[in-house]
Design an enzyme around this catalytic site. Structure first.
Site, PDB file in Angstrom:
ATOM      1  N   THR A  24       0.803  -1.222   0.000  1.00  0.00           N
ATOM      2  CA  THR A  24       0.000   0.000   0.000  1.00  0.00           C
ATOM      3  C   THR A  24       0.835   1.270   0.000  1.00  0.00           C
ATOM      4  OG1 THR A  24      -1.804  -1.095   1.159  1.00  0.00           O
ATOM      5  CG2 THR A  24      -1.704   1.272   1.404  1.00  0.00           C
ATOM      6  N   THR A  98       1.538  -4.924   4.000  1.00  0.00           N
ATOM      7  CA  THR A  98       1.360  -5.377   5.384  1.00  0.00           C
ATOM      8  C   THR A  98       0.761  -6.781   5.471  1.00  0.00           C
ATOM      9  OG1 THR A  98      -0.818  -4.318   5.491  1.00  0.00           O
ATOM     10  CG2 THR A  98       1.069  -3.031   6.283  1.00  0.00           C
ATOM     11  N   ASP A  99      -0.011  -7.179   4.449  1.00  0.00           N
ATOM     12  CA  ASP A  99      -0.775  -8.426   4.584  1.00  0.00           C
ATOM     13  C   ASP A  99       0.104  -9.639   4.872  1.00  0.00           C
ATOM     14  OD1 ASP A  99      -3.138  -7.113   4.255  1.00  0.00           O
ATOM     15  OD2 ASP A  99      -3.414  -7.654   2.152  1.00  0.00           O
ATOM     16  N   LYS A 169       0.375  -9.568  11.888  1.00  0.00           N
ATOM     17  CA  LYS A 169      -0.537  -8.472  11.559  1.00  0.00           C
ATOM     18  C   LYS A 169      -1.795  -8.704  12.391  1.00  0.00           C
ATOM     19  CE  LYS A 169      -2.905  -5.881   7.969  1.00  0.00           C
ATOM     20  NZ  LYS A 169      -3.157  -5.603   6.547  1.00  0.00           N
ATOM     21  N   TYR A 288      -2.724 -31.754  27.757  1.00  0.00           N
ATOM     22  CA  TYR A 288      -4.062 -32.370  27.654  1.00  0.00           C
ATOM     23  C   TYR A 288      -3.981 -33.619  26.775  1.00  0.00           C
ATOM     24  CZ  TYR A 288      -5.817 -27.937  29.456  1.00  0.00           C
ATOM     25  OH  TYR A 288      -6.049 -26.834  30.236  1.00  0.00           O
TER      26      TYR A 288
END
Ligand code: ASP
Length: 341
Positions: A24, A98-99, A169, A288
């Site tokens: 971006t 950023t993704d 992110k 567990y």
């Protein structure tokens, strides 16, 4: 705890290489047409001349992609470019969308085990050309951090430097988009720049190894996940699996049990790594029955690693595996390569 403090006055001018990969930060468009990668020119310095005051900056365009289109071969190309130039610069800045920035930062951390200076990824939620953008601050911060003694791959975003292989992110909308919930920032940029004491020491350069195995499958476990879907996937050429399990690394072990498919994968020499869907805390497969069943079937716990780090580390480890892939993955996840756990 702080280890260092850095003010604005610099005794000498540092040299930075700025590698552009897209995102971006340099996009145009939006409302109504979608944001798309723009032709990247010297606009960056025209728009932000103050960068010239931070350091002598050379820039190069490697790719111009929305980071959703980044692939493992792009990580390798980027890592090779960083490796080839690092000795000639005080630091490298990578402009990135950023993704998938946390994946690229993790991959670079594992592909560049011997670094003695900063490699700083940054980007923006709004393009540089917009009035209300976060790009200016992030770029200035990234370039400043690239002149400092922080020999790590980091993400500079929202006035913080995060360890790249611990970052995620976390926000698709807010300007403070990244966090590393299980690792304190490497640096915080307020009135001064505060550098934390857990920054790794410089590591001696090693030859670049471009091998990576992209055929890794990551699956988020959810109630109702039919194990037959995973069994089918094992027959498609998958070389490694990351299961994003619940909490401390638990998977269903009663109805729709995933334990048999884990055992089947391991018997086919397909390592299964278990990460957690939780952003904080660690995978502990002994806690567990669902986790211990997975461990007995041969699954490998990813400790405090993010899924991004687990996927990229498995790809790099499998790229280098010459024989037994499960053993190679087990060995890789036993030790930290770049502060990822
Ligand atoms: N889709 C963009 C990208 O990752 C988002 C951004 O850069 O913020 O390239």
């Amino acid at each position: 705890m702080r280890a260092g403090r850095w003010y604005d006055s610099r005794p000498d001018v540092k040299r930075i290489l700025l590698l552009h990969t897209g995102g971006t930060l340099m996009m145009r468009g939006g409302d109504p047409s979608p944001l798309a990668p723009d032709v990247y020119t010297a606009d960056l310095f025209a728009e932000l001349p103050v960068l010239r005051k931070v350091a002598e900056i050379e820039s190069r365009i490697l790719f111009n992609l929305d980071s959703s289109d980044m692939q493992p071969h792009h990580w390798v190309e980027l890592a090779a470019a960083v490796h080839a130039s690092l000795a000639r610069y005080d630091g490298v800045v990578v402009v990135h969308g950023t993704d998938t920035m946390a994946y690229t930062a993790s991959a670079l951390s594992f592909l560049l085990p011997g670094i003695d200076r900063p490699v700083v990824l940054t980007g923006a939620q709004r393009p540089l050309m917009e009035v209300r953008t976060d790009a200016r601050a992030n770029l200035v911060d990234a370039c400043m951090l690239a002149t400092m003694r922080i020999p790590e791959v980091g993400i500079a975003f929202g006035s913080k430097l995060l360890r790249g292989c611990r970052a995620m992110k976390l926000d698709a909308w807010g300007m403070d988009a990244f966090g590393s919930p299980s690792c304190a920032p490497l640096a915080e940029l307020g009135v001064t720049v505060e550098i934390a004491s857990h920054v790794l020491p410089a590591r001696a350069a090693v030859p670049f190894d471009p091998r990576i195995e992209p055929r890794v499958l990551a699956v988020r476990v959810f109630p109702g996940l039919d194990p037959r879907l995973l069994t089918g996937a094992l027959r498609t050429g998958v070389r490694g699996v990351v299961l994003e399990a619940f909490g401390a690394g638990n998977v269903p072990h009663l109805e729709n049990s995933l334990v048999p498919v884990i055992a089947e994968a391991v018997s086919l020499d397909i390592p299964v790594v278990i990460a957690s869907q939780c952003a904080r805390g660690a995978v502990d497969l002994s806690r567990y029955e669902g986790g211990s069943g997975a461990a007995q079937a041969g699954a490998i716990g990813a400790g405090t690693m993010t899924s991004e780090a687990a996927v990229t580390k498995l790809m790099v480890a499998l790229g280098r595996a010459t024989g037994d892939r499960v053993a190679a993955a087990r060995e890789a996840f036993r030790t930290a390569w770049a502060g990822e756990m």
